[in-house]
Design an enzyme around this catalytic site. Structure first.
Site, PDB file in Angstrom:
ATOM      1  N   ASP A   1      -9.744  -4.440  -5.558  1.00 14.81           N
ATOM      2  CA  ASP A   1      -9.238  -3.645  -4.439  1.00 14.81           C
ATOM      3  C   ASP A   1     -10.120  -2.411  -4.269  1.00 14.81           C
ATOM      4  O   ASP A   1     -10.202  -1.574  -5.174  1.00 14.81           O
ATOM      5  CB  ASP A   1      -7.791  -3.230  -4.722  1.00 14.81           C
ATOM      6  CG  ASP A   1      -7.105  -2.576  -3.530  1.00 14.81           C
ATOM      7  OD1 ASP A   1      -7.768  -1.843  -2.777  1.00 14.81           O
ATOM      8  OD2 ASP A   1      -5.890  -2.787  -3.360  1.00 14.81           O
TER       9      ASP A   1
ATOM     10  N   SER B   1       0.830  -1.198   0.000  1.00 12.43           N
ATOM     11  CA  SER B   1       0.000   0.000   0.000  1.00 12.43           C
ATOM     12  C   SER B   1       0.870   1.257   0.000  1.00 12.43           C
ATOM     13  O   SER B   1       1.668   1.457  -0.909  1.00 12.43           O
ATOM     14  CB  SER B   1      -0.966  -0.044   1.187  1.00 12.43           C
ATOM     15  OG  SER B   1      -1.994   0.909   1.050  1.00 12.43           O
TER      16      SER B   1
ATOM     17  N   HIS C   1      -7.618  -5.337  -0.723  1.00 13.16           N
ATOM     18  CA  HIS C   1      -6.479  -4.489  -0.390  1.00 13.16           C
ATOM     19  C   HIS C   1      -5.620  -5.195   0.647  1.00 13.16           C
ATOM     20  O   HIS C   1      -6.036  -5.398   1.787  1.00 13.16           O
ATOM     21  CB  HIS C   1      -6.947  -3.133   0.146  1.00 13.16           C
ATOM     22  CG  HIS C   1      -5.845  -2.120   0.219  1.00 13.16           C
ATOM     23  ND1 HIS C   1      -5.352  -1.478  -0.893  1.00 13.16           N
ATOM     24  CD2 HIS C   1      -5.121  -1.656   1.275  1.00 13.16           C
ATOM     25  CE1 HIS C   1      -4.379  -0.656  -0.532  1.00 13.16           C
ATOM     26  NE2 HIS C   1      -4.223  -0.750   0.784  1.00 13.16           N
TER      27      HIS C   1
END
Length: 322
Positions: free
Chosen positions: A263, A138, A292
């Site tokens: 996601d 991320s 995610h």
């Protein structure tokens, strides 16, 4: 290279991106692998806490970078550390500024584009490691990809893998404003508000919390805090300068980006298909499912697919003799 076909298949009941995102955070448990802590003093007088797992005679090191408001103890970091240790790697999981349980010394904070912090971590890696790999998740994935496109990359960096990366920060920030993502925004902002107020106590008069409780988006928070605290003119300036997408064309070491199509954080701009097609070093893999930082798998090793995929990719590009 063209976009790669993905081998990931979601288990029964995990074909939804929100389920994939939430399940590991709530239910997965992984033992702490990186137990040896070292404090690195940065060039600007701040510090970074580095958590290590080392074994005798290993010459390969993987550096793991966590996500927004995470830290080196997160299950996705420790799960990746466990898989890499099993595969013969030493592991360094570093905590961003203010993320190791102790406030950082300066007003500035960590942010998506802080490639200079990752560069300082890489620079202090002992000489015994002939090959270094980077793994980011991320926000930490954005930082990782950005660092790979920066000049002066340590020549020992031989490969990288990044998962669930908002490589176009402006579009991802807009995506997170949607109704269906409110649960994530509430969690992020609750944690970020606490850090702002802590800094207000230590740096009187430097920050103002007027309107902080009413903020509901990254556009508001980044404009009021992230940007001015870190030398950016506005939220838009921060997003533009910190996004890793423009750096992808400059990557020269084998690098894999895995972004799941379901996601909830990632809009179409965060799937850099054309950049992958135009590059000899940057690979893009887009599983249909995964959420995610999810990629849930159930097996005897208790490893998620993302961990197995990283071990496979890095094993190929960082093998002895490559």
């Amino acid at each position: 290279m063209p976009r790669l076909d993905s081998t990931y298949r979601a288990p029964l009941g995990f074909g939804n991106g929100h389920v994939q995102t939430i399940f590991p955070a709530l239910f997965r448990q992984v033992p702490l692998i990186t137990r040896q802590r070292e404090r690195l003093t940065t060039k600007d007088g701040d510090f970074l806490d580095l958590d290590w797992h080392t074994e005798a005679n290993r010459t390969r090191l993987a550096i793991l970078s966590h996500g927004l408001e995470g830290d080196a103890t997160n299950t996705y970091i420790q799960g990746m550390a466990r898989a890499l240790v099993r595969a013969g790697w030493d592991v360094l999981a570093w905590n961003f500024r203010g993320c190791s349980g102790e406030p950082n010394h300066l007003l500035r904070s960590y942010h998506s584009g802080a490639a200079e912090d990752l560069a300082e971590v890489i620079a202090q890696v002992p000489a015994r490691y002939a090959r270094v790999a980077l793994v980011g998740f991320s926000l930490g994935g954005n930082m990782t990809l950005k660092s790979l496109g920066e000049p002066g990359l340590d020549p020992r960096v031989a490969g990288a893998v990044a998962f669930s990366v908002p490589c176009d920060l402006a579009s991802s920030a807009s995506q997170l404003e949607s109704f269906f993502n409110r649960i994530y925004m509430r969690r992020f902002l609750r944690s970020l508000r606490g850090k702002v107020r802590e800094k207000m106590v230590r740096f009187p008069g430097r920050l103002d919390d007027a309107g902080l409780n009413a903020m509901r988006t990254f556009r508001e928070f980044d404009g009021a805090y992230t940007a001015p605290m870190n030398g950016f003119a506005s939220a838009e300036d921060y997003w533009t300068r910190a996004s890793s997408k423009p750096a992808l064309a400059r990557i020269t070491v084998p690098t894999l980006l895995v972004n799941a199509l379901d996601d909830p954080f990632l809009p179409p701009a965060c799937f850099p298909v054309e950049e992958a097609r135009a590059s000899r070093s940057f690979f893009l893999e887009t599983p249909a499912c995964g959420g995610h930082v999810g990629f849930v798998s159930f097996n005897s090793q208790k490893e998620y697919w993302s961990e197995q995929r990283a071990v496979e990719f890095l094993g190929d590009v960082c093998a002895d003799g490559n």
